[in-house]
Design a protein around this motif. Structure first.
Motif, PDB file in Angstrom:
ATOM      1  N   ILE A   1     -75.964  91.334 -16.318  1.00 10.88           N
ATOM      2  CA  ILE A   1     -74.607  91.281 -16.846  1.00 10.88           C
ATOM      3  C   ILE A   1     -73.941  89.974 -16.438  1.00 10.88           C
TER       4      ILE A   1
ATOM      5  N   CYS B   1     -68.088  90.347 -17.879  1.00 20.16           N
ATOM      6  CA  CYS B   1     -67.596  91.704 -17.709  1.00 20.16           C
ATOM      7  C   CYS B   1     -66.078  91.663 -17.671  1.00 20.16           C
TER       8      CYS B   1
ATOM      9  N   LYS C   1     -66.112  96.437 -20.408  1.00 22.96           N
ATOM     10  CA  LYS C   1     -66.829  95.768 -21.492  1.00 22.96           C
ATOM     11  C   LYS C   1     -67.811  94.804 -20.842  1.00 22.96           C
ATOM     12  N   VAL C   2     -69.066  94.907 -21.198  1.00 26.35           N
ATOM     13  CA  VAL C   2     -70.031  93.994 -20.600  1.00 26.35           C
ATOM     14  C   VAL C   2     -70.790  93.247 -21.686  1.00 26.35           C
ATOM     15  N   ALA C   3     -71.312  92.112 -21.314  1.00 25.45           N
ATOM     16  CA  ALA C   3     -72.142  91.333 -22.231  1.00 25.45           C
ATOM     17  C   ALA C   3     -73.070  90.471 -21.400  1.00 25.45           C
ATOM     18  N   THR C   4     -74.157  90.089 -21.996  1.00 30.76           N
ATOM     19  CA  THR C   4     -75.090  89.225 -21.307  1.00 30.76           C
ATOM     20  C   THR C   4     -75.192  87.919 -22.077  1.00 30.76           C
TER      21      THR C   4
ATOM     22  N   ARG D   1     -74.675  91.342 -26.666  1.00 27.91           N
ATOM     23  CA  ARG D   1     -74.571  92.610 -25.958  1.00 27.91           C
ATOM     24  C   ARG D   1     -75.847  92.884 -25.178  1.00 27.91           C
ATOM     25  N   ILE D   2     -75.759  93.739 -24.165  1.00 23.26           N
ATOM     26  CA  ILE D   2     -76.953  94.085 -23.412  1.00 23.26           C
ATOM     27  C   ILE D   2     -77.782  95.049 -24.248  1.00 23.26           C
TER      28      ILE D   2
ATOM     29  N   LEU E   1     -78.184  99.705 -21.198  1.00 20.83           N
ATOM     30  CA  LEU E   1     -76.867 100.324 -21.138  1.00 20.83           C
ATOM     31  C   LEU E   1     -76.946 101.661 -20.417  1.00 20.83           C
TER      32      LEU E   1
ATOM     33  N   SER F   1     -68.790  99.937 -22.537  1.00 20.15           N
ATOM     34  CA  SER F   1     -69.239  99.559 -23.866  1.00 20.15           C
ATOM     35  C   SER F   1     -69.827  98.163 -23.828  1.00 20.15           C
ATOM     36  N   SER F   2     -70.794  97.958 -24.669  1.00 20.32           N
ATOM     37  CA  SER F   2     -71.354  96.639 -24.858  1.00 20.32           C
ATOM     38  C   SER F   2     -71.669  96.525 -26.338  1.00 20.32           C
TER      39      SER F   2
END
Lengths: 355, 100
Positions: free
Chosen positions: A115, A118, A153-156, A164-165, A171, A191-192
């Protein structure tokens, strides 16, 4: 910060001086028994304070920032233990859950931190219970201490692009992790998502000396500006779409036909909005203004919507949010791959127009 | 960072006093050695890392120059004796001092 033994000792001595009943303790030897007792008590208090201090340091209150830090510290590996969805087991150490990274190199540990972005916010229940609500100015909600649900909210980052992951594997593991470390009873929504769709329409007055516009398209651009939207819709429905006939190199630099200053400025600006940062119309206009050969940029239409799943019907009519000065993308970022920008290029020639 | 070997019957407070001149360094000493337990006995086989600045240099010098090593931990023998209090002064009426 724990006090030193000397400080505690002095406080006890001061307090003793205030008590007339303790005046009998007046032996001024440095090792008088009452002084030794003061030293013993002060040392005991000091040890206690040190332990409390250390405990307070490692068991920090679970603020939104704490959640964010924990999310960024999530390690994802391949499952070894069937009960766990993660290779690195979560162990209780020093008063908190930590990942057991023994035997792993620093780069391996760094790689497993999937991640990269975030954002944590707390949203009141009303917003949550009404998912169909239009993207509105919920920014103020973020700053008011409304009791509700913690949103993460997470993302890579994949190939240097925010994304998104992996759903569902990563997830799922991440949700398990948060479920384990969060406070009991807290509602956490994770959520991602794929980046939000964004459609922009602009009228841009450009310097005809530095930006190329095919003269035959000028009439079309002019008509787009002078005709109201409702009428335009009717014309477009009747006629064959004149958009297709436009010269694709419109808007590029005359000196370099590969560079489109307006589009580049918009993309650059969107890329530099921080994760879960607000899209502000004025800032976008400011960014375009700075591009080469741009005289007056006017943002006429902004449409946005949450991205749909690839298998679903694509959303062809995103919500019109032109009237809203700023909003935060649902996923935390915009999908720059599918960004749609419609630009009407008009040469900036006012100085020759009749006044 | 250097390491030292604890002597027989030394506890962590003795070492803090010996190396830093005050027991107020005891938590730093523990931190350097990756533990957080002041009640557990230390072993003579286990080296301890030291090397921070002394808290009270004069006291460190005092111990060094006279080659003194404080050792105040209880031996097993002492602990055994402590655990077995009995007789007048140690008994409690109606607890272990009961008259039938």
């Amino acid at each position: 910060m724990a006090r030193t033994i000397a400080e505690i000792q002095k406080e006890i001595l001061d307090e003793k001086g205030k008590q007339p009943s303790l005046e009998k303790l007046n032996n001024d030897s440095k090792t008088a028994i009452w002084k030794l007792w003061i030293n013993i008590v002060a040392t005991a208090i000091w040890v206690h304070e040190k332990i409390v201090e250390k405990n307070a340091m490692i068991s920090r209150p679970h603020t939104l920032n704490w959640y964010r830090e924990q999310a960024l510290n999530f390690h994802y590996g391949v499952s070894l233990d069937p009960d766990s969805s993660n290779e690195m087991s979560l162990v209780w150490r020093d008063g908190s859950y930590q990942f057991d990274t023994t035997g792993l190199t620093d780069s391996e540990i760094e790689d497993s931190k999937i991640i990269k972005h975030c954002a944590v916010s707390e949203i009141d229940l009303e917003t949550v219970l009404n998912p169909d609500s239009k993207p509105k100015e919920i920014l103020s909600d973020y700053f008011h201490n409304k009791v509700g649900v913690v949103f993460i909210k997470v993302a890579t980052v994949k190939d240097e692009k925010i994304s998104r992951i992996d759903v569902p594997n990563q997830l799922f593991a991440f949700k398990e992790y948060i479920a384990k470390i969060k406070d009991a009873g807290n509602q956490v929504y994770i959520s991602s998502d794929q980046g939000d769709i964004l459609k922009l329409s602009l009228n841009v007055y450009v310097d005809p000396l530095s930006i190329y516009i095919n003269p035959k398209d000028l009439e079309y651009y002019q008509s787009k500006i002078s005709t109201p939207d409702s009428v335009l819709g009717l014309i477009e429905a009747n006629e064959s779409n004149p958009k297709d006939d436009l010269d694709p190199s419109n808007g590029s630099l005359i000196s370099d036909s590969d560079v489109f200053p307006v589009l580049d400025a918009i993309k650059d600006h969107l890329k530099n909005i921080e994760f879960n940062g607000a899209f502000v119309k004025t800032y976008l206009v400011d960014a375009v203004q700075k591009a080469q050969g741009i005289k007056i940029p006017i943002l006429t239409k902004v449409q946005t919507d949450a991205a749909t799943n690839p298998s679903d019907e694509p959303n062809t009519s995103p919500t019109d949010v032109t009237k809203i000065e700023y909003f935060i993308p649902r996923a935390g970022y915009f999908d720059l791959e599918n960004l749609e920008v419609e630009v009407n290029y008009i040469p900036y020639t006012f100085y020759r127009d009749k006044q | 960072m250097e390491t030292i070997k604890p002597q027989e019957n030394q506890n962590i407070f003795d070492l803090s006093l010996q190396e830093y001149g005050s027991i107020e360094k005891v938590f730093d000493l523990l931190e350097d050695n990756d533990q957080f337990n002041i009640t557990e006995d230390i072993s003579v086989y286990q080296d301890l890392k030291i090397g921070r600045e002394a808290f009270k240099k004069d006291i460190v010098e005092y111990y060094n120059s006279r080659n003194l090593k404080p050792a105040t931990a209880l031996t097993e023998e002492e602990e055994f004796l402590l655990d077995n209090f009995s007789g007048i002064d140690y008994m409690i009426i109606e607890d272990d001092f009961i008259i039938y």
